[in-house]
Design a protein around this motif. Structure first.
Motif, PDB file in Angstrom:
ATOM      1  N   HIS A 172     -28.725  30.149  20.624  1.00 56.14           N
ATOM      2  CA  HIS A 172     -27.557  30.372  20.236  1.00 56.14           C
ATOM      3  C   HIS A 172     -26.328  28.915  19.111  1.00 56.14           C
ATOM      4  CE1 HIS A 172     -27.179  34.310  22.106  1.00 56.14           C
ATOM      5  NE2 HIS A 172     -28.171  33.513  23.507  1.00 56.14           N
ATOM      6  N   GLY A 173     -27.100  28.184  19.187  1.00 58.74           N
ATOM      7  CA  GLY A 173     -26.475  27.092  18.902  1.00 58.74           C
ATOM      8  C   GLY A 173     -26.655  26.763  17.415  1.00 58.74           C
ATOM      9  N   LYS A 174     -25.318  25.812  17.634  1.00 55.60           N
ATOM     10  CA  LYS A 174     -24.565  26.262  16.438  1.00 55.60           C
ATOM     11  C   LYS A 174     -24.261  25.088  15.554  1.00 55.60           C
ATOM     12  CE  LYS A 174     -22.547  31.163  15.595  1.00 55.60           C
ATOM     13  NZ  LYS A 174     -20.847  31.814  15.808  1.00 55.60           N
ATOM     14  N   PHE A 175     -24.683  24.553  14.328  1.00 55.50           N
ATOM     15  CA  PHE A 175     -24.139  23.149  14.583  1.00 55.50           C
ATOM     16  C   PHE A 175     -22.771  23.507  13.040  1.00 55.50           C
ATOM     17  CE2 PHE A 175     -24.472  19.161  12.607  1.00 55.50           C
ATOM     18  CZ  PHE A 175     -24.290  17.677  13.778  1.00 55.50           C
ATOM     19  N   HIS A 176     -22.054  22.132  13.491  1.00 45.89           N
ATOM     20  CA  HIS A 176     -21.323  22.178  11.943  1.00 45.89           C
ATOM     21  C   HIS A 176     -20.781  20.879  11.906  1.00 45.89           C
ATOM     22  CE1 HIS A 176     -18.265  23.153   9.305  1.00 45.89           C
ATOM     23  NE2 HIS A 176     -17.054  22.323   9.911  1.00 45.89           N
ATOM     24  N   VAL A 177     -20.613  19.739  10.645  1.00 49.73           N
ATOM     25  CA  VAL A 177     -20.044  19.305   9.782  1.00 49.73           C
ATOM     26  C   VAL A 177     -19.204  18.746   9.898  1.00 49.73           C
ATOM     27  CG1 VAL A 177     -20.793  16.950   8.992  1.00 49.73           C
ATOM     28  CG2 VAL A 177     -22.767  17.958  10.530  1.00 49.73           C
ATOM     29  N   ASP A 178     -17.773  18.563  10.524  1.00 53.75           N
ATOM     30  CA  ASP A 178     -16.856  18.546   9.897  1.00 53.75           C
ATOM     31  C   ASP A 178     -16.021  17.419   8.820  1.00 53.75           C
ATOM     32  OD1 ASP A 178     -13.868  19.987   9.948  1.00 53.75           O
ATOM     33  OD2 ASP A 178     -13.596  17.866  11.102  1.00 53.75           O
ATOM     34  N   ILE A 179     -16.126  17.229   7.898  1.00 52.12           N
ATOM     35  CA  ILE A 179     -15.004  16.257   6.955  1.00 52.12           C
ATOM     36  C   ILE A 179     -13.872  16.687   6.546  1.00 52.12           C
ATOM     37  CG2 ILE A 179     -15.649  15.614   5.269  1.00 52.12           C
ATOM     38  CD1 ILE A 179     -18.639  15.700   5.313  1.00 52.12           C
ATOM     39  N   THR A 180     -12.894  15.525   7.256  1.00 58.30           N
ATOM     40  CA  THR A 180     -11.727  15.831   6.733  1.00 58.30           C
ATOM     41  C   THR A 180     -11.371  14.264   6.573  1.00 58.30           C
ATOM     42  OG1 THR A 180     -10.989  14.835   9.091  1.00 58.30           O
ATOM     43  CG2 THR A 180     -10.724  17.398   8.381  1.00 58.30           C
ATOM     44  N   HIS A 181      -9.645  14.047   5.462  1.00 62.29           N
ATOM     45  CA  HIS A 181      -9.355  12.995   5.427  1.00 62.29           C
ATOM     46  C   HIS A 181      -9.001  12.695   6.337  1.00 62.29           C
ATOM     47  CE1 HIS A 181     -11.775  14.047   1.504  1.00 62.29           C
ATOM     48  NE2 HIS A 181      -9.900  14.268   0.486  1.00 62.29           N
ATOM     49  N   ASN A 182      -8.997  10.801   6.129  1.00 61.49           N
ATOM     50  CA  ASN A 182      -8.090  10.335   7.225  1.00 61.49           C
ATOM     51  C   ASN A 182      -5.967  10.176   6.119  1.00 61.49           C
ATOM     52  OD1 ASN A 182      -6.731   8.053   8.624  1.00 61.49           O
ATOM     53  ND2 ASN A 182      -8.522   6.771   8.259  1.00 61.49           N
ATOM     54  N   ASP A 183      -5.398  10.380   6.933  1.00 58.88           N
ATOM     55  CA  ASP A 183      -3.947  10.884   6.600  1.00 58.88           C
ATOM     56  C   ASP A 183      -3.594   9.686   6.837  1.00 58.88           C
ATOM     57  OD1 ASP A 183      -4.232  14.060   6.353  1.00 58.88           O
ATOM     58  OD2 ASP A 183      -3.854  14.198   8.107  1.00 58.88           O
ATOM     59  N   SER A 184      -4.076   8.550   7.478  1.00 57.70           N
ATOM     60  CA  SER A 184      -3.399   7.293   7.222  1.00 57.70           C
ATOM     61  C   SER A 184      -3.591   6.888   6.082  1.00 57.70           C
ATOM     62  CB  SER A 184      -4.308   6.662   8.521  1.00 57.70           C
ATOM     63  OG  SER A 184      -4.603   5.778   7.993  1.00 57.70           O
ATOM     64  N   LYS A 185      -4.121   7.189   5.043  1.00 61.81           N
ATOM     65  CA  LYS A 185      -4.192   5.978   3.290  1.00 61.81           C
ATOM     66  C   LYS A 185      -4.355   5.036   3.385  1.00 61.81           C
ATOM     67  CE  LYS A 185      -2.709   9.694   1.426  1.00 61.81           C
ATOM     68  NZ  LYS A 185      -3.203  10.016   0.800  1.00 61.81           N
ATOM     69  N   ALA A 186      -4.992   4.241   4.658  1.00 63.52           N
ATOM     70  CA  ALA A 186      -5.281   3.164   4.614  1.00 63.52           C
ATOM     71  C   ALA A 186      -6.911   2.913   4.648  1.00 63.52           C
ATOM     72  CB  ALA A 186      -5.809   2.386   6.671  1.00 63.52           C
ATOM     73  N   LEU A 187      -7.453   2.082   3.697  1.00 62.25           N
ATOM     74  CA  LEU A 187      -8.305   1.881   3.391  1.00 62.25           C
ATOM     75  C   LEU A 187     -10.384   0.887   4.304  1.00 62.25           C
ATOM     76  CD1 LEU A 187      -6.793   1.930   0.393  1.00 62.25           C
ATOM     77  CD2 LEU A 187      -7.813  -0.002  -0.635  1.00 62.25           C
ATOM     78  N   SER A 188     -10.474   2.046   3.993  1.00 62.32           N
ATOM     79  CA  SER A 188     -11.625   1.886   4.690  1.00 62.32           C
ATOM     80  C   SER A 188     -13.141   1.160   3.469  1.00 62.32           C
ATOM     81  CB  SER A 188     -12.286   2.650   5.881  1.00 62.32           C
ATOM     82  OG  SER A 188     -13.484   2.427   5.921  1.00 62.32           O
ATOM     83  N   PRO A 189     -14.392   0.636   4.594  1.00 57.50           N
ATOM     84  CA  PRO A 189     -15.178   0.027   3.660  1.00 57.50           C
ATOM     85  C   PRO A 189     -16.040   1.305   3.576  1.00 57.50           C
ATOM     86  CG  PRO A 189     -15.237  -0.832   5.363  1.00 57.50           C
ATOM     87  CD  PRO A 189     -13.928  -0.187   5.489  1.00 57.50           C
ATOM     88  N   ASN A 190     -15.656   2.401   4.253  1.00 54.76           N
ATOM     89  CA  ASN A 190     -16.721   3.370   4.522  1.00 54.76           C
ATOM     90  C   ASN A 190     -16.069   5.051   3.856  1.00 54.76           C
ATOM     91  OD1 ASN A 190     -18.663   2.136   6.100  1.00 54.76           O
ATOM     92  ND2 ASN A 190     -17.520   2.091   8.199  1.00 54.76           N
ATOM     93  N   GLY A 191     -15.019   5.282   3.073  1.00 50.16           N
ATOM     94  CA  GLY A 191     -14.113   5.455   2.602  1.00 50.16           C
ATOM     95  C   GLY A 191     -13.130   6.154   2.945  1.00 50.16           C
ATOM     96  N   ILE A 192     -12.550   7.641   2.577  1.00 51.96           N
ATOM     97  CA  ILE A 192     -11.208   8.695   3.768  1.00 51.96           C
ATOM     98  C   ILE A 192     -11.636   9.102   4.637  1.00 51.96           C
ATOM     99  CG2 ILE A 192      -9.849   7.742   0.962  1.00 51.96           C
ATOM    100  CD1 ILE A 192     -10.896  10.092   0.015  1.00 51.96           C
TER     101      ILE A 192
END
Length: 554
Positions: A390-410
């Protein structure tokens, strides 16, 4: 891949020399026998810190070495080239640890800092401990897994490049802004100094000429008087002068020069002297005639000469160095003006860099979202195969709303799972047990096998909390992973142990006074007995032997 591991006087091991095969190797043994001893020794070869009980009791030192085949490992070969270490198809990592805790590290026979063992080790093998699956709950590890699966290094590098550029520009702007008050005060001082020197405008080598003119004019009256007196002595005095007297002497001596040759020579010398005195008298007359007293010219020269001395004293330089000082201060003033202009330029560059960063970060985000869908589907399928139907797996990707820059993206990356019917997807660390995390981790390892950079993987009892049919599927998954890379697995599960292409058995022997751990490679017949022991415990039956043989045949 790992070829050989040699261990001498390590912990409770006297001497071990193990050869490793391609594919999957399993390590089993009785509880407390030290099944992970080889993995611990290998970890030290790879740069891990040694503990106080590293060296076997009553021994002076422990020696550990691991040999790897790097013929197809381009990353390791390039690393060795950059460090100018011996390069061959085989690479040997060696560690010597004294009983006092001192340590020496070697790569291909050359002594190296411990950090270099660690750097190279990361390119040769990857060790997963029984608690490493807890890393899956960290956001940074979840993002890394998505990026590894997406295989978009160029997009990551682009984002990191713009982030680094943006950081450098912001640091420069802060430095410029922090020093703005000091710069303004310095600019005002320089402006005053340069203006003053501009107005004086002393030219190169002018001071030496000015100094000569000043000295001449300041002594003009004395020079006129003395030159007139000298002329009077030399030629103009009617009663007596040098020219007339010397001429009379020459005339008187000449009358006798034909009588005595020595007297003729003296007469010739006097004649030459007379000629020189006449020339000197003429030159002095011309000099006197040109020399004049000009109070206005003298006043102008004196004023400029005095001002040059004052400026030199003010700036603490030699007067003849004022032109160079003038040029230096003018350049410094120009540089400060450029700094003021640079502030505006940097602000503009920051804005442009931010735009480029967010454009690249958006491309990276789209790539992650695309890969996240495929990865979610594959891991969900793999969970079903690992008896999490019954396992379900989901990768949730959302934008960082802080608008702060990061070396790994937004992006914020979060792994969500649902393990029971009707259960909503939740953050993995909230709903998954240790055993479930182990299975999810294993599923990811198999899926990411094509992306694995290190040619060997070690699983140190990652199957804790797993049993029954699930254990069989875990064994199958590990065997599947071994098709792509060398897999070494420390396990207590017969369903996993039987999937190995090679199997080691760890035992602990004692005579009451000394204890020693041994590691033996099992033959096929010995493997049947060991698998039967894992199935039935100490009392091995015909049924357990048959079951073990069946597992190995499968």
């Amino acid at each position: 891949m790992l070829l050989q591991l040699n261990i001498q006087n390590f912990a409770i091991v006297r001497n071990l020399d193990l050869e490793w095969h391609q594919g999957m190797t399993t390590i089993t043994g009785e509880t407390g026998a030290g099944k992970s001893i080889a993995i611990d020794a290998l970890g030290l070869c790879l740069g891990e810190r040694a503990t106080t009980n590293t060296v076997r009791p009553n021994c002076k030192k422990a020696e550990l070495s691991a040999t790897f085949d790097i013929a197809n490992n381009t990353a390791a070969q390039n690393w060795l080239k950059t460090k100018d270490l011996n390069l061959d198809d085989d690479c040997i990592l060696r560690r010597i640890i004294s009983a006092e805790g001192r340590s020496k590290s070697y790569i291909n026979g050359s002594q190296v800092p411990l950090i270099q063992l660690k750097e190279l080790g990361q390119l040769l093998i990857n060790i997963h401990g029984q608690h490493d699956h807890q890393l899956l709950t960290k956001a940074s590890e979840q993002r890394k897994i998505v990026d590894d699966y997406a295989d978009h290094c160029h997009l990551l590098d682009e984002v990191k490049y713009y982030y680094k550029q943006w950081q450098q520009l912001n640091n420069e702007l802060k430095s410029l802004q922090d020093s703005q008050l000091q710069r303004e005060a310095k600019r005002q001082l320089l402006q005053y100094q340069v203006t003053e020197l501009d107005e004086f405008s002393l030219q190169e080598d002018e001071f030496l000429q000015l100094e000569g003119d000043y000295k001449r004019h300041s002594h003009a009256q004395s020079i006129l008087t003395e030159s007139l007196i000298a002329l009077d002595i030399l030629s103009t005095n009617e009663q007596f002068n040098v020219n007339d007297s010397l001429g009379k002497a020459i005339e008187n001596l000449s009358a006798f020069s034909h009588i005595d040759a020595d007297l003729a020579n003296i007469t010739n010398l006097l004649q030459e002297s007379l000629i020189q005195i006449e020339e000197a008298s003429n030159d002095l007359r011309h000099y006197h005639d040109k020399l004049e007293l000009d109070p206005q010219a003298y006043a102008a020269i004196e004023e400029r000469y005095s001002l040059a001395l004052q400026l030199a004293k003010k700036h603490q330089v030699a007067p003849e160095k004022l032109p160079q000082l003038h040029a230096s201060l003018s350049q410094e003033l120009a540089n400060i003006s450029q700094d003021e202009s640079r502030v505006l330029t940097v602000i503009d560059e920051i804005e442009k860099t931010e735009q480029a960063y967010f454009q690249s970060a958006e491309k990276l985000s789209k790539s992650r979202q695309k890969s996240a869908k495929a990865l979610s589907k594959k891991i969900s399928t793999s969970l079903h195969e690992l008896n999490m139907e019954h396992g379900k797996f989901h990768v949730d990707i959302t934008h960082n709303d802080s608008k702060a820059l990061s070396p790994n993206g937004i992006d914020e990356v979060l792994f969500l799972v649902s393990l029971n019917p009707g259960q909503a997807l939740e953050a993995m660390h909230k709903v998954a047990s240790g055993g479930e995390l182990s299975r999810i981790s294993l599923a990811m390892q198999v899926i990411l096998a094509d992306k694995v950079v290190t040619p060997a993987l070690i699983f140190d009892e990652v199957d804790v909390g797993i049993s029954g049919p699930t254990a069989a599927m875990v064994g199958t998954k590990l065997q599947q992973l071994a098709q792509k890379t060398q897999v070494i697995c420390v396990t207590h599960l017969p369903q996993v142990a039987c999937k190995g292409h090679q199997q080691f058995f760890v035992a602990k022997l004692t005579d009451g006074a000394h204890t020693e751990t041994t590691v033996t490679e099992l033959s096929q017949q010995s493997r049947v007995k060991e698998i039967a022991r894992l199935l039935a415990g100490d009392k091995i039956t015909d049924n357990s032997l048959a079951n073990a043989a069946e597992l190995l045949a499968g």
